[in-house]
Design a protein around this motif. Structure first.
Motif, PDB file in Angstrom:
ATOM      1  N   GLY A  14      33.152  42.718  41.676  1.00  0.00           N
ATOM      2  CA  GLY A  14      34.577  42.972  41.822  1.00  0.00           C
ATOM      3  C   GLY A  14      35.299  43.015  40.488  1.00  0.00           C
ATOM      4  O   GLY A  14      34.743  42.669  39.441  1.00  0.00           O
ATOM      5  N   VAL A  15      36.536  43.444  40.549  1.00  0.00           N
ATOM      6  CA  VAL A  15      37.403  43.567  39.379  1.00  0.00           C
ATOM      7  C   VAL A  15      38.650  42.735  39.642  1.00  0.00           C
ATOM      8  O   VAL A  15      39.162  42.703  40.759  1.00  0.00           O
ATOM      9  N   LEU A  16      39.137  42.060  38.623  1.00  0.00           N
ATOM     10  CA  LEU A  16      40.401  41.321  38.708  1.00  0.00           C
ATOM     11  C   LEU A  16      41.458  42.163  38.024  1.00  0.00           C
ATOM     12  O   LEU A  16      41.286  42.564  36.865  1.00  0.00           O
ATOM     13  N   VAL A  17      42.529  42.456  38.720  1.00  0.00           N
ATOM     14  CA  VAL A  17      43.553  43.324  38.154  1.00  0.00           C
ATOM     15  C   VAL A  17      44.905  42.972  38.756  1.00  0.00           C
ATOM     16  O   VAL A  17      44.986  42.623  39.941  1.00  0.00           O
ATOM     17  N   GLY A  18      45.947  43.006  37.926  1.00  0.00           N
ATOM     18  CA  GLY A  18      47.285  42.798  38.450  1.00  0.00           C
ATOM     19  C   GLY A  18      48.193  42.086  37.470  1.00  0.00           C
ATOM     20  O   GLY A  18      47.814  41.764  36.347  1.00  0.00           O
ATOM     21  N   ASP A  19      49.412  41.841  37.944  1.00  0.00           N
ATOM     22  CA  ASP A  19      50.394  41.106  37.159  1.00  0.00           C
ATOM     23  C   ASP A  19      50.033  39.628  37.171  1.00  0.00           C
ATOM     24  O   ASP A  19      49.587  39.097  38.200  1.00  0.00           O
ATOM     25  N   ALA A  20      50.252  38.959  36.063  1.00  0.00           N
ATOM     26  CA  ALA A  20      49.930  37.532  35.950  1.00  0.00           C
ATOM     27  C   ALA A  20      50.640  36.725  37.036  1.00  0.00           C
ATOM     28  O   ALA A  20      50.070  35.776  37.570  1.00  0.00           O
ATOM     29  N   GLU A  21      51.842  37.126  37.390  1.00  0.00           N
ATOM     30  CA  GLU A  21      52.599  36.375  38.398  1.00  0.00           C
ATOM     31  C   GLU A  21      51.957  36.424  39.781  1.00  0.00           C
ATOM     32  O   GLU A  21      52.262  35.587  40.630  1.00  0.00           O
ATOM     33  N   ALA A  22      51.045  37.362  40.010  1.00  0.00           N
ATOM     34  CA  ALA A  22      50.373  37.469  41.303  1.00  0.00           C
ATOM     35  C   ALA A  22      49.090  36.628  41.370  1.00  0.00           C
ATOM     36  O   ALA A  22      48.508  36.481  42.439  1.00  0.00           O
ATOM     37  N   LEU A  39      46.808  42.093  33.591  1.00  0.00           N
ATOM     38  CA  LEU A  39      45.468  42.216  33.041  1.00  0.00           C
ATOM     39  C   LEU A  39      44.533  42.921  33.995  1.00  0.00           C
ATOM     40  O   LEU A  39      44.803  43.054  35.188  1.00  0.00           O
ATOM     41  N   VAL A  40      43.440  43.379  33.404  1.00  0.00           N
ATOM     42  CA  VAL A  40      42.309  43.903  34.166  1.00  0.00           C
ATOM     43  C   VAL A  40      41.064  43.262  33.555  1.00  0.00           C
ATOM     44  O   VAL A  40      40.924  43.206  32.333  1.00  0.00           O
ATOM     45  N   VAL A  41      40.194  42.733  34.411  1.00  0.00           N
ATOM     46  CA  VAL A  41      38.961  42.090  33.976  1.00  0.00           C
ATOM     47  C   VAL A  41      37.824  42.713  34.774  1.00  0.00           C
ATOM     48  O   VAL A  41      37.845  42.686  36.010  1.00  0.00           O
ATOM     49  N   VAL A  42      36.861  43.301  34.074  1.00  0.00           N
ATOM     50  CA  VAL A  42      35.733  43.969  34.737  1.00  0.00           C
ATOM     51  C   VAL A  42      34.422  43.281  34.349  1.00  0.00           C
ATOM     52  O   VAL A  42      34.281  42.783  33.241  1.00  0.00           O
ATOM     53  N   PRO A  43      33.464  43.259  35.282  1.00  0.00           N
ATOM     54  CA  PRO A  43      32.191  42.598  34.985  1.00  0.00           C
ATOM     55  C   PRO A  43      31.318  43.428  34.060  1.00  0.00           C
ATOM     56  O   PRO A  43      31.364  44.665  34.074  1.00  0.00           O
ATOM     57  N   VAL A  44      30.523  42.755  33.250  1.00  0.00           N
ATOM     58  CA  VAL A  44      29.478  43.379  32.447  1.00  0.00           C
ATOM     59  C   VAL A  44      28.178  42.882  33.061  1.00  0.00           C
ATOM     60  O   VAL A  44      27.906  41.679  33.060  1.00  0.00           O
ATOM     61  N   ARG A  45      27.409  43.803  33.642  1.00  0.00           N
ATOM     62  CA  ARG A  45      26.212  43.427  34.391  1.00  0.00           C
ATOM     63  C   ARG A  45      24.992  44.158  33.861  1.00  0.00           C
ATOM     64  O   ARG A  45      25.093  45.257  33.351  1.00  0.00           O
ATOM     65  N   ALA A  46      23.833  43.528  34.018  1.00  0.00           N
ATOM     66  CA  ALA A  46      22.552  44.146  33.679  1.00  0.00           C
ATOM     67  C   ALA A  46      21.507  43.561  34.615  1.00  0.00           C
ATOM     68  O   ALA A  46      21.504  42.349  34.868  1.00  0.00           O
ATOM     69  N   ASP A  47      20.654  44.423  35.137  1.00  0.00           N
ATOM     70  CA  ASP A  47      19.603  43.986  36.059  1.00  0.00           C
ATOM     71  C   ASP A  47      20.156  43.154  37.203  1.00  0.00           C
ATOM     72  O   ASP A  47      19.562  42.161  37.624  1.00  0.00           O
ATOM     73  N   GLY A  48      21.347  43.528  37.680  1.00  0.00           N
ATOM     74  CA  GLY A  48      21.944  42.840  38.807  1.00  0.00           C
ATOM     75  C   GLY A  48      22.569  41.491  38.496  1.00  0.00           C
ATOM     76  O   GLY A  48      23.013  40.787  39.392  1.00  0.00           O
ATOM     77  N   ARG A  49      22.595  41.118  37.232  1.00  0.00           N
ATOM     78  CA  ARG A  49      23.153  39.814  36.834  1.00  0.00           C
ATOM     79  C   ARG A  49      24.445  39.984  36.055  1.00  0.00           C
ATOM     80  O   ARG A  49      24.584  40.930  35.283  1.00  0.00           O
TER      81      ARG A  49
END
Length: 72
Positions: A14-22, A39-49
């Motif tokens: 999943g991705v975390l995205v939105g206004d800090a107040e939310a 902010l927007v926070v996206v995962p960095v994944r490799a080999d399913g981890r």
């Protein structure tokens, strides 16, 4: 320290995205301390981890992150 909810969301791809107040109060306090408005926070994944994450924030004005920006 990364909030436990973030680990759960990012581990599942999943991705975390939105206004800090939310964000939950426990997370919002930290974000606001650093002047983060959204902010927007996206995962960095490799080999399913989850290896880590990439986060971008807006500090002057809240920002609506587009789907294309979160998919990059």
């Amino acid at each position: 320290m990364v909030p436990p909810r973030w680990i759960a969301v990012l581990s599942s791809g999943g991705v975390l995205v939105g206004d800090a107040e939310a964000f939950p109060v426990s997370e919002r306090v930290i974000l606001e301390r650093y002047g983060v408005r959204s902010l927007v926070v996206v995962p960095v994944r490799a080999d399913g981890r989850l290896l880590g994450f990439l986060g971008l924030d807006a500090c002057r004005d809240p920002r609506a992150w587009t789907t294309s920006e979160t998919e990059i």
